[in-house]
Design an enzyme around this catalytic site. Structure first.
Site, PDB file in Angstrom:
ATOM      1  N   ASP A 153      23.902 -18.462 -29.605  1.00  0.00           N
ATOM      2  CA  ASP A 153      25.093 -19.540 -29.560  1.00  0.00           C
ATOM      3  C   ASP A 153      24.555 -20.304 -30.904  1.00  0.00           C
ATOM      4  OD1 ASP A 153      25.998 -18.251 -27.434  1.00  0.00           O
ATOM      5  OD2 ASP A 153      25.202 -19.621 -26.059  1.00  0.00           O
ATOM      6  N   GLU A 156      17.588 -13.505 -20.469  1.00  0.00           N
ATOM      7  CA  GLU A 156      16.364 -13.971 -20.710  1.00  0.00           C
ATOM      8  C   GLU A 156      15.385 -13.798 -19.496  1.00  0.00           C
ATOM      9  OE1 GLU A 156      18.907 -14.941 -23.734  1.00  0.00           O
ATOM     10  OE2 GLU A 156      18.998 -16.049 -21.687  1.00  0.00           O
ATOM     11  N   ASP A 161      24.620 -10.587 -21.864  1.00  0.00           N
ATOM     12  CA  ASP A 161      24.365 -12.118 -22.246  1.00  0.00           C
ATOM     13  C   ASP A 161      23.585 -12.448 -21.250  1.00  0.00           C
ATOM     14  OD1 ASP A 161      24.556 -14.574 -23.518  1.00  0.00           O
ATOM     15  OD2 ASP A 161      26.498 -15.053 -22.815  1.00  0.00           O
TER      16      ASP A 161
END
Length: 873
Positions: free
Chosen positions: A561, A427, A424
């Site tokens: 999300d 980015e 997770d």
């Protein structure tokens, strides 16, 4: 010689998140480029030198580069490569590497091309033409080419109401419209707002024109805006080069385009069979007992559960490779893993890239010694803030990082005997604007969004000032990396918002500005290799949030999300369509939604369609109410019904994943990709084809007890009753009954489906004999395929690849039958035939039974070790 017209259509600017998208006309005065000197033939195509024309309109947003080179490579009959780059090669392209894209080495031009390439001399422009119908599918001729160090612009003409699919990652309808006409490609930590850039970077689109499809891929890892407007697609990119690939299959089928696209970027990875079971996770498990409660709740409700996931809750202060010794002590996590494995179930935990920089944290000390963390422009460690507090970030391009990451990943996998990893925040996400500051090493700093508003404003201003104080460029690079003059329409505004500063450095002095969109992709490749070193013979399981073109060969993806809302339920289907098209076949959305509180009705409907996601998992956040499907009886019943269909279809799903891995087509497919000639399907992004033979028509509206669906021409059989529907007009909408616990599922007439008897676990499901479901078309015929292997190994010593056909009352199995341990065919069901009474196989005669709308042969006991023939009369 052709002249470019500068009469451009004005496109009104509009605002998203307060950032104004600049309109097209700014570049209308650009002088363009002309061919300078001789066009050379190369080993695989052409080399075209360009020089800037004299005139105004230069340095629009950066420094104009005068001398360019266009390389045209006729790589295959279906794929054209056109690269427009600077002659001096100072611009930074996507690296020719696994952490970017490994380009094919073209030795000579392909023959019998499905396309033509034409160009004009002054101003330079080019066309790509589909040969079969002379359709110009990409045409820059009437638009200016702008090539600056921090601003590249190129446009192509398209039909006024073009059917464009792709460019992302973005939460939007599958067919892109002209109302929200700018899509920004820039990886960003954002909770799936509509029409804004989020986690991944995929500058690829598929266009369907006159019933035929082609694909366009801009291989560029810099931030960009892509404008879809009436009659035009425009790219505005803030760095790199213009490296295009065009995919023009002869048959013009969308699925053939995906095959050609994944030939280039990589085929989706082949999952193990267990990965196709049902998964469950909760961010907000309070302790190990809470996790066990969820596992036991599934069992008591008899809702299949294959894999339990543990989010960052298990960590000590949310630090990777640690345990919360109060709520998730190491021995209890080991015990959970042992419990799951003893029950033939699986366990996965999360590992984030951001690592605490506390001196007492061993992964930090180790990484500091090996010098593997990203740097600020002055050479100091870049410090961000993520869940562990102040953090450092591995530099995936550093020569020492492989050894470093292998050590910690393999040690962690061994410690818990894990079945996979979940990545997770890659980015990469960070809660500061740029660097949080030098020398910070607090494990528990406050989260900015939890502070009073005035403090948030103050801190943000301080971070902005600190960001500027470090300078906008890096040594030896005079570009403005923090505030490029062309501001892409990122929903985050500032490019360094909630991520690493664009001036931070990777190994070799490469700025994060140039590699930002590749960070998650590089981590995926590296982590997969680590897992293969841990268990070389086992197919690795990795799920990622951030991705780039080609990530699907390494990992699966969930759409991030999302929210517990009907709009997000509906749009999850389009998002999965996109990732199937991007070459990430193993993809899905958080079932029942991540943020907000799911209602019983919403969760019930979401479980029904989520049960069929290629990657199927229920997951929500710690501040939301519980949404385990066993908490509501109607949701539990809907889950049992839908998952029973999925588990029965596991041989079919597995065969589709093998096809995706080998060919590149998606597991989930929109109707328009199967039937591009049917305009009525252009905007249908709710109904879903699983492969070619299963059609899902989910309810995505609150309180609805029926749903409208469209059917391609032919016979379609209800999964549950085998009642037939004959479609002669795909435009017609048919109302289907869908009470709360029911999702309509239909079988295509003409399909032969290999099925299993659904059980609680994938292993037990697969232990049952095969049932062959033969669904006849209008001609009384059908065909199908079954792929068999050991379901988990990277290298397969023996596989079976079987094709089934039914014609004139004869069922035949042919193909490759090398896998010796395949279960037998126990039952054959024929749907759509009323007059069959007996069957014969291998000298035996069977009486057939009419049962539940099908003609049934039971007790067939047919070995899948060689071909066979069954005759029906």
């Amino acid at each position: 010689m052709r002249t470019v017209s500068h009469i451009l259509v004005a496109v009104a600017a509009f605002s998203i998140s307060g950032v104004v998208a600049q309109n097209y006309d700014v570049s209308s005065s650009a002088p363009g480029y002309a061919i300078k000197g001789k066009v050379h033939k190369t080993r695989s195509g052409l080399e075209i030198p360009l020089e800037l024309n004299d005139g105004d309109g230069v340095d629009l947003y950066g420094k104009t580069i005068r001398d360019l080179v266009v390389n045209v490579d006729f790589e295959t009959a279906d794929r054209l490569h056109v690269k427009i780059g600077d002659k001096d090669e100072k611009q930074i392209p996507v690296p020719d590497h696994a952490y970017g894209l490994e380009r094919p080495k073209t030795r000579k031009p392909a023959k019998k091309l499905n396309y033509d390439f034409k160009y004009t001399e002054n101003p330079f422009g080019f066309q790509v033409i589909r040969k079969v119908d002379k359709e110009v599918i990409f045409d820059t001729s009437d638009y200016p080419l702008v090539f600056e160090d921090q601003y590249l612009e190129l446009s192509t003409a398209v039909p006024n109401d073009a059917n464009l699919y792709g460019i992302g990652e973005v939460t939007a309808p599958f067919r892109r419209n002209n109302e929200q006409n700018v899509t920004t490609v820039f990886a960003r930590d954002a909770g799936t707002p509509f029409y804004e850039n989020i986690y991944g970077a995929h500058p690829y689109y598929n266009e369907i024109r006159k019933g035929k499809a082609h694909g366009v891929f801009l291989l560029n890892a810099h931030g960009m805006d892509v404008f879809f407007s009436e009659g035009r697609v425009t790219y505005k990119v803030i760095g790199g080069v213009l490296e295009f690939y065009f995919f023009v299959p002869k048959d013009g089928k969308p699925n053939s385009v995906l095959e050609k696209y994944t030939d280039l970027v990589g085929k989706p990875f082949m999952p193990a069979m267990w990965m196709l079971g049902w998964h469950h996770c909760r961010y907000g498990f309070k302790n190990i007992s809470h996790v066990n409660w969820a596992v036991d709740g599934y069992a008591k409700a008899n809702i299949p559960l294959e894999t339990i996931w543990v989010d960052i809750d298990y960590m000590d202060h949310m630090k990777d490779f640690t345990f919360d010794e109060i709520n998730f002590p190491e021995e209890s996590m080991v015990a959970l893993s042992e419990k799951m494995h003893a029950n033939n179930q699986r366990m996965i935990t999360m590992v984030d890239p951001a690592l605490s920089n506390n001196d007492s944290y061993l992964p930090y000390e180790h990484g500091k010694e090996m010098d593997v963390f990203m740097k600020n422009s002055d050479g100091s460690e870049y410090i961000g803030q993520v869940w562990p507090g102040f953090t450092v970030f591995p530099d995936w391009w550093h020569p020492n990082v492989t050894e470093y990451w292998d050590y910690w990943i393999i040690d962690w996998m061994k410690k818990l005997d894990l079945d996979g990893l979940w990545i997770d925040m890659n980015e990469p996400a960070s809660f500061c604007l740029g660097s949080c500051g030098d020398g910070k090493a607090n494990t528990d700093p406050p989260l900015q969004w939890e502070l009073p508003e005035e403090d948030q404003i103050r801190i943000h201003a301080e971070e902005e000032a600190a960001l500027k104080a470090r300078g906008v460029s890096i040594p030896g690079d005079d570009r403005n990396l923090l505030y490029p003059n062309y501001a892409i329409n990122s929903g985050g505004g500032n490019l360094s918002e909630r991520t690493a500063p664009m001036t931070s450095l990777h190994h070799g002095g490469i700025s994060h500005y140039d590699y930002h969109n590749l960070y998650g992709h590089a981590e995926c490749s590296l982590t997969r290799n680590s897992l293969l070193k841990y268990k070389p013979d086992e197919r690795p399981f990795i799920l990622t949030r951030s991705s780039f073109s080609g990530s699907g060969q390494y990992v699966g993806h969930w759409t991030g999300d999302n929210h517990s809302s009907w709009a997000k339920l509906k749009n999850s289907i389009a998002e999965i369509f996109n990732f199937q098209m991007f070459g990430i076949a193993y993809s899905g959305a958080d079932v029942c939604g991540f943020f907000d509180n799911a209602t019983e009705t919403l969760c019930t409907r979401w479980m029904e369609i989520g049960a069929f996601y290629p990657f199927a998992r229920n997951h929500n956040t710690l501040v939301a109410s519980h949404q385990e499907p066993f908490l509501w009886e109607r949701t539990a019943e809907a889950s049992r019904r839908a998952l029973a269909v999925r588990y029965a279809l596991l041989p079919y799903y597995y065969t589709l994943f093998e096809e995706a891995h080998r060919v590149g087509t998606g597991v989930w497919r929109p109707l328009i990709f199967a039937h591009p000639e049917v305009d009525a399907f252009l905007d249908n992004d709710v109904q879903t084809l699983v492969g070619t033979d299963i059609l899902l028509t989910p309810v995505v509206e609150e309180n609805a007890t029926s749903v409208e669906g469209q059917f391609p021409e032919g016979i379609w059989y209800d999964w549950y009753t085998y009642e037939s529907h004959v479609s002669t007009s795909p435009e017609e909408k048919v109302t289907l009954e869908a009470e709360m616990e029911h999702i309509p599922v239909h079988i295509r007439g003409g399909a032969i489906l290999p099925l299993k008897t659904p059980a609680y676990l994938v292993k037990d499901t697969y232990a049952s004999p095969y049932t062959l479901l033969v669904a006849l078309d209008q001609d009384g015929e059908a065909e199908g395929r079954l792929y068999i292997d050991d379901q988990h190994s990277v290298q397969q010593p023996a596989t079976s690849d079987i094709t089934f056909s039914y014609k004139r009352g004869v069922l035949r199995a042919k193909g490759k039958f090398d896998y010796a341990d395949a279960e037998k065919v126990g039952t054959i069901k024929i749907v759509g035939a009323d007059d069959l009474t007996t069957a014969s196989y291998n000298g035996k005669k069977f009486d057939l039974e009419s049962k539940d709308g099908a003609i049934v042969l039971e007790g067939a006991d047919i070995e899948l070790t060689c071909g066979f023939t069954v005759k029906f009369r």
